[in-house]
Design a protein around this motif. Structure first.
Motif, PDB file in Angstrom:
ATOM      1  N   ASP A 101       0.835  -1.205   0.000  1.00 48.16           N
ATOM      2  CA  ASP A 101       0.000   0.000   0.000  1.00 48.16           C
ATOM      3  C   ASP A 101       0.869   1.254   0.000  1.00 48.16           C
ATOM      4  N   ILE A 102       1.924   1.244   0.810  1.00 44.62           N
ATOM      5  CA  ILE A 102       2.836   2.389   0.877  1.00 44.62           C
ATOM      6  C   ILE A 102       3.509   2.620  -0.472  1.00 44.62           C
ATOM      7  N   ILE A 103       3.957   1.553  -1.099  1.00 50.04           N
ATOM      8  CA  ILE A 103       4.617   1.669  -2.404  1.00 50.04           C
ATOM      9  C   ILE A 103       3.645   2.202  -3.457  1.00 50.04           C
ATOM     10  N   THR A 104       2.417   1.718  -3.428  1.00 52.15           N
ATOM     11  CA  THR A 104       1.413   2.168  -4.402  1.00 52.15           C
ATOM     12  C   THR A 104       1.148   3.660  -4.271  1.00 52.15           C
ATOM     13  N   VAL A 105       0.958   4.121  -3.032  1.00 54.79           N
ATOM     14  CA  VAL A 105       0.628   5.533  -2.811  1.00 54.79           C
ATOM     15  C   VAL A 105       1.860   6.418  -2.897  1.00 54.79           C
ATOM     16  N   ASN A 106       2.924   6.062  -2.161  1.00 53.77           N
ATOM     17  CA  ASN A 106       4.087   6.941  -2.019  1.00 53.77           C
ATOM     18  C   ASN A 106       5.035   6.919  -3.207  1.00 53.77           C
ATOM     19  N   VAL A 107       4.984   5.864  -4.008  1.00 52.86           N
ATOM     20  CA  VAL A 107       5.879   5.771  -5.165  1.00 52.86           C
ATOM     21  C   VAL A 107       5.087   5.924  -6.464  1.00 52.86           C
ATOM     22  N   GLN A 108       4.144   5.018  -6.708  1.00 55.93           N
ATOM     23  CA  GLN A 108       3.396   5.073  -7.969  1.00 55.93           C
ATOM     24  C   GLN A 108       2.485   6.299  -8.032  1.00 55.93           C
ATOM     25  N   GLY A 109       1.692   6.512  -6.984  1.00 55.64           N
ATOM     26  CA  GLY A 109       0.792   7.671  -6.975  1.00 55.64           C
ATOM     27  C   GLY A 109       1.556   8.980  -7.015  1.00 55.64           C
ATOM     28  N   PHE A 110       2.594   9.079  -6.192  1.00 53.54           N
ATOM     29  CA  PHE A 110       3.426  10.285  -6.156  1.00 53.54           C
ATOM     30  C   PHE A 110       4.045  10.566  -7.520  1.00 53.54           C
ATOM     31  N   SER A 111       4.574   9.540  -8.152  1.00 54.04           N
ATOM     32  CA  SER A 111       5.207   9.706  -9.465  1.00 54.04           C
ATOM     33  C   SER A 111       4.196  10.149 -10.515  1.00 54.04           C
ATOM     34  N   ALA A 112       3.000   9.555 -10.472  1.00 51.55           N
ATOM     35  CA  ALA A 112       1.960   9.917 -11.440  1.00 51.55           C
ATOM     36  C   ALA A 112       1.600  11.391 -11.312  1.00 51.55           C
ATOM     37  N   ILE A 113       1.500  11.873 -10.082  1.00 54.55           N
ATOM     38  CA  ILE A 113       1.175  13.282  -9.853  1.00 54.55           C
ATOM     39  C   ILE A 113       2.283  14.177 -10.383  1.00 54.55           C
ATOM     40  N   CYS A 114       3.515  13.920  -9.926  1.00 52.22           N
ATOM     41  CA  CYS A 114       4.634  14.805 -10.277  1.00 52.22           C
ATOM     42  C   CYS A 114       4.940  14.777 -11.769  1.00 52.22           C
ATOM     43  N   ASN A 115       4.880  13.590 -12.364  1.00 57.52           N
ATOM     44  CA  ASN A 115       5.138  13.475 -13.793  1.00 57.52           C
ATOM     45  C   ASN A 115       4.110  14.259 -14.603  1.00 57.52           C
ATOM     46  N   THR A 116       2.842  14.112 -14.238  1.00 57.38           N
ATOM     47  CA  THR A 116       1.774  14.802 -14.960  1.00 57.38           C
ATOM     48  C   THR A 116       1.881  16.312 -14.800  1.00 57.38           C
ATOM     49  N   VAL A 117       2.101  16.758 -13.570  1.00 57.33           N
ATOM     50  CA  VAL A 117       2.208  18.198 -13.313  1.00 57.33           C
ATOM     51  C   VAL A 117       3.403  18.785 -14.051  1.00 57.33           C
ATOM     52  N   PHE A 118       4.534  18.094 -14.007  1.00 60.04           N
ATOM     53  CA  PHE A 118       5.725  18.614 -14.693  1.00 60.04           C
ATOM     54  C   PHE A 118       5.470  18.731 -16.193  1.00 60.04           C
ATOM     55  N   ARG A 119       4.847  17.723 -16.765  1.00 59.50           N
ATOM     56  CA  ARG A 119       4.537  17.767 -18.199  1.00 59.50           C
ATOM     57  C   ARG A 119       3.617  18.944 -18.535  1.00 59.50           C
ATOM     58  N   LEU A 120       2.632  19.184 -17.688  1.00 57.03           N
ATOM     59  CA  LEU A 120       1.712  20.307 -17.914  1.00 57.03           C
ATOM     60  C   LEU A 120       2.425  21.644 -17.738  1.00 57.03           C
ATOM     61  N   PHE A 121       3.362  21.703 -16.794  1.00 61.75           N
ATOM     62  CA  PHE A 121       4.147  22.927 -16.613  1.00 61.75           C
ATOM     63  C   PHE A 121       5.020  23.208 -17.836  1.00 61.75           C
ATOM     64  N   THR A 122       5.589  22.157 -18.433  1.00 59.81           N
ATOM     65  CA  THR A 122       6.420  22.364 -19.616  1.00 59.81           C
ATOM     66  C   THR A 122       5.586  22.915 -20.770  1.00 59.81           C
ATOM     67  N   GLN A 123       4.354  22.450 -20.890  1.00 65.72           N
ATOM     68  CA  GLN A 123       3.460  22.978 -21.923  1.00 65.72           C
ATOM     69  C   GLN A 123       3.070  24.425 -21.619  1.00 65.72           C
ATOM     70  N   GLN A 124       2.889  24.714 -20.349  1.00 68.30           N
ATOM     71  CA  GLN A 124       2.517  26.064 -19.922  1.00 68.30           C
ATOM     72  C   GLN A 124       3.695  27.022 -20.015  1.00 68.30           C
ATOM     73  N   GLY A 125       4.894  26.477 -19.781  1.00 68.68           N
ATOM     74  CA  GLY A 125       6.102  27.295 -19.873  1.00 68.68           C
ATOM     75  C   GLY A 125       6.654  27.756 -18.551  1.00 68.68           C
ATOM     76  N   TYR A 126       5.988  27.457 -17.444  1.00 67.05           N
ATOM     77  CA  TYR A 126       6.457  27.876 -16.125  1.00 67.05           C
ATOM     78  C   TYR A 126       5.607  27.186 -15.055  1.00 67.05           C
ATOM     79  N   GLY A 127       6.026  27.326 -13.793  1.00 63.54           N
ATOM     80  CA  GLY A 127       5.257  26.800 -12.684  1.00 63.54           C
ATOM     81  C   GLY A 127       6.154  26.336 -11.554  1.00 63.54           C
ATOM     82  N   GLN A 128       5.533  26.012 -10.433  1.00 64.12           N
ATOM     83  CA  GLN A 128       6.279  25.496  -9.283  1.00 64.12           C
ATOM     84  C   GLN A 128       5.585  24.251  -8.749  1.00 64.12           C
ATOM     85  N   LEU A 129       6.380  23.204  -8.591  1.00 62.11           N
ATOM     86  CA  LEU A 129       5.922  21.951  -7.997  1.00 62.11           C
ATOM     87  C   LEU A 129       6.613  21.798  -6.659  1.00 62.11           C
ATOM     88  N   ALA A 130       5.826  21.729  -5.595  1.00 62.33           N
ATOM     89  CA  ALA A 130       6.373  21.555  -4.251  1.00 62.33           C
ATOM     90  C   ALA A 130       5.797  20.293  -3.637  1.00 62.33           C
TER      91      ALA A 130
END
Length: 256
Positions: A101-130
């Motif tokens: 459960d920890i691996i699913t949430v903390n690794v897979q879920g976390f990666s899905a969020i950060c990867n998606t947000v970063f990709r959207l930021f690159t399309q937008q041209g700027y942003g901050q992920l914390a």
């Protein structure tokens, strides 16, 4: 976008809610993602600035990606995304299910969020992920998968920061390294426990300063430094016990 906007992924925790309060008071419009939207609707309505709540399926990475992409289109982008998703448990017998459960949430879920947000930021041209992370990732620990997942998160964030530099885009990646707050709470340590308002204030200040990495609160920097330096035979003597349990153990030892 002229209005400052932020998305908080995993907004139900006490820290997330305090960060939301302080950001809203600064005029930031918020989108709050939680597993149970109804549980946060009253809180969102109480905030001084506009805030909406959306559902989050944190244990389903593909569903997370779809949710963030849909929300991004609805908002027409965002300036800041804060990730505060994490699962922790401790069982000395190390059963597999909690670890999975920890691996699913903390690794897979976390990666899905950060990867998606970063990709959207690159399309937008700027942003901050914390991301709300933990100094538990500096070394292994009793909650094996949790400590490992926090090390993974730190390296994933560093990789995204390096990628933003290679792309020459103004995308800031901030790793908010929280102290061992669960352990401090368990041991009822007034020295290491800070009020949620102060924790949130320091986290927001670090984000506003575009810090690459920050220890929250600042005093945990010393613990992080010592954690990295301690040899394993000393580091491995740590005990996850309350003050009462330690006193009882000492008393029992004296009685022998």
């Amino acid at each position: 976008m002229t209005q400052a906007t932020a998305i908080i992924v995993g907004a139900s925790s006490l820290l997330s809610r305090e960060i939301a309060k302080q950001l809203s008071a600064q005029g930031v419009e918020l989108s709050l993602l939680v597993q149970d939207p109804d549980s946060l609707s009253e809180f969102a309505q109480s905030l001084p600035n506009k805030a909406k709540v959306y559902p989050l399926q944190i244990d389903q990475p593909q569903a997370i990606i779809t949710t963030i992409e849909s929300l991004w289109q609805e908002l027409d982008g965002a300036h800041l995304v804060i990730v505060n998703t994490g699962l922790n448990s401790y069982d000395p017998s190390l059963p597999w299910q909690p670890e999975e459960d920890i691996i699913t949430v903390n690794v897979q879920g976390f990666s899905a969020i950060c990867n998606t947000v970063f990709r959207l930021f690159t399309q937008q041209g700027y942003g901050q992920l914390a991301a709300i992370n933990s100094i538990a990732g500096l070394r292994g620990g009793p909650s094996v998968a949790y400590h490992a997942s926090k090390a993974y998160a730190a390296n994933y964030l560093e990789g995204l920061s390096m990628h933003a530099q290679r792309l020459k885009l103004p995308i800031t990646i901030t790793d908010l390294q929280m102290g061992l707050l669960d352990k401090a709470a368990m041991q009822q340590s007034r020295l290491w426990l800070s009020p949620p308002q102060e924790v949130a204030r320091q986290a927001i200040k670090a984000m506003q300063k575009a810090k690459r990495r920050a220890y929250i609160t600042k005093r945990w920097r010393l613990v992080a430094w010592l954690t990295k330096l301690l040899p394993e035979f000393i580091y491995n003597t740590r005990h996850w016990r309350t003050k009462e349990e330690r006193k009882a153990a000492k008393a029992a030892k004296k009685a022998q």
